[in-house]
Design a protein around this motif. Structure first.
Motif, mmCIF file in Angstrom:
data_model
loop_
_atom_site.group_PDB
_atom_site.id
_atom_site.type_symbol
_atom_site.label_atom_id
_atom_site.label_comp_id
_atom_site.label_asym_id
_atom_site.label_seq_id
_atom_site.Cartn_x
_atom_site.Cartn_y
_atom_site.Cartn_z
ATOM 1 N N VAL A 71 0.991 7.685 -2.069
ATOM 2 C CA VAL A 71 0.738 8.345 -3.350
ATOM 3 C C VAL A 71 0.774 9.865 -3.233
ATOM 4 O O VAL A 71 0.871 10.568 -4.243
ATOM 5 C CB VAL A 71 -0.626 7.901 -3.932
ATOM 6 C CG1 VAL A 71 -0.603 6.412 -4.261
ATOM 7 C CG2 VAL A 71 -1.764 8.219 -2.964
ATOM 8 N N THR A 108 -2.051 6.899 1.309
ATOM 9 C CA THR A 108 -1.650 5.690 0.592
ATOM 10 C C THR A 108 -2.593 5.410 -0.570
ATOM 11 O O THR A 108 -3.641 6.054 -0.718
ATOM 12 C CB THR A 108 -1.621 4.485 1.540
ATOM 13 O OG1 THR A 108 -2.950 4.183 1.956
ATOM 14 C CG2 THR A 108 -0.758 4.777 2.768
ATOM 15 N N ARG A 109 -2.237 4.430 -1.371
ATOM 16 C CA ARG A 109 -3.033 4.090 -2.552
ATOM 17 C C ARG A 109 -4.457 3.682 -2.170
ATOM 18 O O ARG A 109 -5.420 3.970 -2.882
ATOM 19 C CB ARG A 109 -2.359 2.952 -3.325
ATOM 20 C CG ARG A 109 -3.119 2.534 -4.596
ATOM 21 C CD ARG A 109 -2.401 1.381 -5.282
ATOM 22 N NE ARG A 109 -1.096 1.807 -5.777
ATOM 23 C CZ ARG A 109 -0.145 0.960 -6.179
ATOM 24 N NH1 ARG A 109 -0.356 -0.358 -6.109
ATOM 25 N NH2 ARG A 109 1.002 1.422 -6.627
ATOM 26 N N ASP A 115 0.851 -1.194 0.000
ATOM 27 C CA ASP A 115 0.000 0.000 0.000
ATOM 28 C C ASP A 115 0.886 1.242 0.000
ATOM 29 O O ASP A 115 1.034 1.930 1.013
ATOM 30 C CB ASP A 115 -0.904 -0.018 1.245
ATOM 31 C CG ASP A 115 -2.032 1.021 1.153
ATOM 32 O OD1 ASP A 115 -2.266 1.553 0.046
ATOM 33 O OD2 ASP A 115 -2.663 1.287 2.195
#
Length: 338
Positions: A266, A312-313, A263
């Motif tokens: 981003v 996070t993603r 994870d």
């Protein structure tokens, strides 16, 4: 939760954690006067000072800095007409600094916090026409620097004008960041200088904010404290500080945000004592990672907090902080959580 809302929540968390001062915590509310001597026996250290306020400036609060003085950065022989061959004296110097350095002989002064109005130039080719490079108008002097928490830099004066002011006093608006404000004077050789700069720091008001929208907004929000007089006197407090051999940090380093392959991060925001630091992407160990550069050079001994908010993603918001101390041995610690 959107990322912008997450950042707002992070700011609130930092307030609770004490990165920003809580209501009632001591910040600079009384006008303070500092004295910065441009002379230093440590000739080639690069700067005189720094001198520093005794209390931190309120985060988001605006203050007015006034700097007054005239100085000499050259040997007396070079600042006296006629200058010795192969030098030519440009401009008209003052007979002596407004406030000479203690124990130093007077020398004609050719600079103030903003302008060079008299200076020697060297005619290396000994051509009579070379003196024409003496400018008809004074030049600017990028030697007075201010640091409110993220390193020393040149700040624009809002009342500089186009020529030296008769009183050689200039004003600057600065924003607090929960740290003391520091001031220094840069020069390649301090041993031939003379002149003391008087620096006054006062909370801004509706008059000194002028038409600066951020300054006016800080007054409306209460971020800028109200200036109070010295206790029992009705006059502004005076704290006189001369340069000492205090520590100046040399720390400049990069931090890499920790994440997991399953994870990855981003997006991220990194703040150093409340001020945003640029976050870049770089290949580290075969993976794309988020990195930031922390620049503590020139800062006095203090604690500095790096606060991190990352997304996070999967949309998870992560928060963490790292603390760094200048002018102290490196502390042993394990890897950070973020």
């Amino acid at each position: 939760m959107s990322f912008s809302r997450a950042l707002g929540a992070a700011a609130a968390a930092l307030m609770l954690a004490g990165v920003f001062p809580a209501t009632g915590q001591a910040v600079l509310t009384t006008p303070e006067v500092l004295l910065l001597d441009t002379y230093d026996t440590r000739a080639f250290r690069g700067f005189a000072g720094p001198v520093q306020t005794t209390q931190p400036l309120a985060p988001g609060g605006f203050y007015i800095v006034t700097a007054r003085g005239t100085f000499s950065r050259h040997l007396k022989s070079l600042m006296t007409a006629p200058a010795p061959d192969p030098y030519t004296l440009c401009g008209t110097p003052k007979p002596a600094p407004l406030d000479p350095s203690p124990g130093r002989p007077d020398s004609p002064a050719g600079q103030d916090p903003e302008y060079v109005f008299a200076y020697p130039i060297e005619d290396k080719n000994k051509k009579k026409g070379y003196a024409k490079i003496c400018a008809a108008s004074p030049g600017t002097l990028a030697a007075f620097e201010i640091d409110t928490g993220l390193g020393f830099s040149r700040r624009p004066s809002y009342d500089k004008g186009t020529a030296p002011r008769p009183d050689h006093t200039y004003s600057y608006r600065i924003e607090g960041a929960n740290l003391p404000a520091s001031f220094r004077y840069t020069d390649s050789n301090l041993a031939d200088n003379t002149g003391v700069m008087t620096i006054t720091i006062t909370p801004a008001n509706t008059t000194t904010c002028g038409d600066d929208p951020r300054c006016l907004a800080s007054l409306a929000s209460g971020a800028t404290p109200t200036a109070t007089p010295a206790a029992g006197s009705g006059a502004a407090a005076t704290n006189v500080i001369l340069p000492t051999r205090s520590c100046a940090s040399r720390r400049l380093f990069r931090i890499t945000l920790r994440d997991r392959k399953a994870d990855p991060i981003v997006a991220a925001t990194v703040r150093l004592n409340g001020k945003t630091v640029k976050v870049l992407r770089a290949r580290v160990g075969g993976r794309t990672r988020r990195i930031s550069t922390v620049d503590l050079r020139g800062l006095p001994g203090n604690r500095f907090t790096v606060s991190i908010t990352a997304k996070t993603r999967s949309g998870k918001v992560l928060r963490g902080s790292r603390k760094y101390f200048t002018c102290k041995p490196k502390l042993k610690s394990g890897p950070p959580k973020l």
